[in-house]
Design a protein around this motif. Sequence first.
Motif, short mmCIF file in Angstrom:
data_model
loop_
_atom_site.label_atom_id
_atom_site.label_comp_id
_atom_site.label_asym_id
_atom_site.label_seq_id
_atom_site.Cartn_x
_atom_site.Cartn_y
_atom_site.Cartn_z
N LYS A 105 41.34 54.29 80.56
CA LYS A 105 40.91 54.89 79.29
C LYS A 105 42.09 55.03 78.34
N ARG A 106 43.25 55.37 78.86
CA ARG A 106 44.45 55.47 78.01
C ARG A 106 44.77 54.11 77.41
N GLU A 108 42.67 51.72 76.78
CA GLU A 108 41.65 51.45 75.77
C GLU A 108 41.95 52.20 74.47
N GLN A 109 42.40 53.46 74.59
CA GLN A 109 42.76 54.24 73.40
C GLN A 109 43.91 53.59 72.64
N SER A 112 42.70 50.34 70.93
CA SER A 112 41.83 50.55 69.77
C SER A 112 42.60 51.19 68.61
N ALA A 113 43.66 51.93 68.87
CA ALA A 113 44.43 52.57 67.81
C ALA A 113 45.22 51.53 67.01
#
Length: 120
Positions: A105-106, A108-109, A112-113
Motif C-alpha cells: 500500500k505504501r 501504491e501511495q 500515485s503521488a
Amino acid sequence: MPAAYALAHLHGRTPHPDAIEYLERIQGTLDPFHGRFLIHGDTLEVVEGEWPGSVVLIEFPGGMADAREWYASPAYQDILTLRTDHTDGDVILADGVGPGYDPLKRAEQLRSADPSAYAR
C-alpha cells in the motif's frame, strides 16, 4: 495508535563518570512515559554499509506524544548533558507502524503521488 521510538546512533565516546550517572538515572525519566529499552549496546552485525558506534532503541507504546514529552521533560533534560558532553551521536524520534502495515500500500501511495518519479 502505533508506538513511537527514540533511536540513537552513538559514537565518539569518552569514558567519564557522568556517562555512568546518565545510565543510572535514565530509566527514571522513561518510567512516567512507559518507555523501555529494546536495544542498548555495542554488539551489532553490520550487513550493509558502515555503522561506527552503538545503537539504542527505546519504545514508547503511547506514541509520538509520549516520546516528545519524555525528551522535553525536565527530568530528562536534567541528565541529557551527562551523555552529550561525553558522547557524540544522532538521536531521532520516529512513529512506528501499526500491526496492519502493508508495504505494498505504501508503494501504491508513492506511485500515485508522483507517477513519473516511480514509473516502471
